[in-house]
Design a protein around this motif. Structure first.
Motif, PDB file in Angstrom:
ATOM      1  N   UNK A  83      -3.389   0.082  -6.535  1.00 29.45           N
ATOM      2  CA  UNK A  83      -3.229   2.137  -5.642  1.00 29.45           C
ATOM      3  C   UNK A  83      -2.900   1.168  -4.304  1.00 29.45           C
ATOM      4  N   UNK A  84      -3.595  -0.325  -3.942  1.00 33.07           N
ATOM      5  CA  UNK A  84      -2.360  -0.490  -2.506  1.00 33.07           C
ATOM      6  C   UNK A  84      -1.742  -1.594  -3.216  1.00 33.07           C
ATOM      7  N   UNK A  85      -1.955  -2.290  -3.896  1.00 38.11           N
ATOM      8  CA  UNK A  85      -0.260  -2.520  -4.341  1.00 38.11           C
ATOM      9  C   UNK A  85       1.145  -1.455  -4.465  1.00 38.11           C
ATOM     10  N   UNK A  86       0.140  -0.704  -4.844  1.00 39.05           N
ATOM     11  CA  UNK A  86       1.402  -0.088  -4.984  1.00 39.05           C
ATOM     12  C   UNK A  86       1.871   0.882  -3.372  1.00 39.05           C
ATOM     13  N   UNK A  87       1.597   0.817  -2.801  1.00 39.56           N
ATOM     14  CA  UNK A  87       1.269   1.446  -1.111  1.00 39.56           C
ATOM     15  C   UNK A  87       2.344   0.661  -0.629  1.00 39.56           C
TER      16      UNK A  87
END
Length: 284
Positions: A279-283
């Motif tokens: 989720x963090x990488x996508x953000x």
């Protein structure tokens, strides 16, 4: 079964239980991949920034976090006996806090894992009862007798960690003043305060569901194995049990010497961390 209908899940806690809540929600999502959920969070003082983080995490698997902040003046401080937080009473009073469009809700303690489909609990016929819950009877059922003597009740003693609640009936039947009266009457005898209150006031309005399926006490695996004459072994649990409940202490997120179910908990904890990393990488 209407897979487009969201299942309403209720959690009531303070910020200390947010990490295990995320693990529980991960297990709920992983083992119910075709379902979306409304996650209703009732709380008193969780910081807004932590609510936002949780909301984004819930949204990442297609569900929605719906938050209701309970006025800190609504629940008296006197209910916080034996160092138990006020939030534990929010689940009993959920009918007062949830919108009338919510007709039923599954309450889940954050110290649980959902390891199979929760559909059958959601669609359970309550047969006119206000709730469905399981007991933790042990090997001899002696706990029921002790609790009946202690509280002056005649019904079996239900665990409040997992409940299916008819919220319309809860709005009608559960009154805050009645809860206060029981606490004042039995303060010295109350061991698990809100659970004792639940059983004393509403035990006759609860439908019993099998604990080995819906509220498996991980401390009692040998008891389940013995009572089933060897049927409820680890494989049976993984194939049939829906909700594992890590009652008591030590909790699996703190335990150093892990038993077989704590190892499973750590597995979902690692899945949760990977989901949050993704989720963090996508953000970014």
């Amino acid at each position: 079964m209407n897979l487009k209908e969201k299942i309403d899940i209720l959690v009531t806690l303070d910020e200390n239980y947010l990490p295990p809540l995320e693990v529980m929600l991960t297990s709920l999502h992983v083992n119910n991949p075709n379902r979306q959920f409304n996650i209703w969070l009732l709380h008193e003082r969780i910081p807004a920034e932590k609510i936002e983080v949780l909301s984004l995490f819930v949204a990442s698997f297609g569900s929605e976090l719906l938050v209701r902040k309970v006025d800190n003046l609504l629940i008296k401080e006197t209910v916080s006996i034996h160092d138990y937080p006020k939030e534990m009473y929010f689940r009993l009073l959920c009918g007062q806090f949830l919108p009338e469009t919510v007709k039923r809700v599954i309450y889940l303690d954050p110290d649980t894992l959902i390891i199979n489909s929760i559909e059958d609990l959601w669609s359970l016929d309550l047969e006119g009862n206000m709730m469905a819950a399981a007991t933790h009877a042990g090997l001899t059922n002696i706990s029921h007798t002790i609790n009946n003597i202690r509280l002056g009740t005649s019904n079996v003693y239900f665990n409040s960690g997992i409940m299916l609640i008819d919220t319309d009936l809860a709005r009608e039947k559960i009154q805050l003043e009645a809860i206060y009266e029981v606490i004042e009457k039995f303060e010295k005898q109350l061991i698990l305060p809100d659970q004792d209150v639940l059983n004393y006031l509403y035990g006759e309005n609860i439908k019993e569901i099998p604990e080995e399926i819906w509220n498996y006490d991980t401390r009692q695996s040998l008891t389940y194995f013995t009572k089933s004459k060897g049927t409820y072994d680890a494989r049976w649990v993984l194939e049939n049990t829906v909700i594992l409940h890590f009652c008591g202490k030590p909790k699996p997120w703190k335990q150093k010497n892990l038993d077989k179910f704590s190892v499973l908990y750590v597995h979902y904890e690692q899945l949760m961390k990977r989901m949050k990393d993704t989720q963090k990488e996508i953000g970014e």
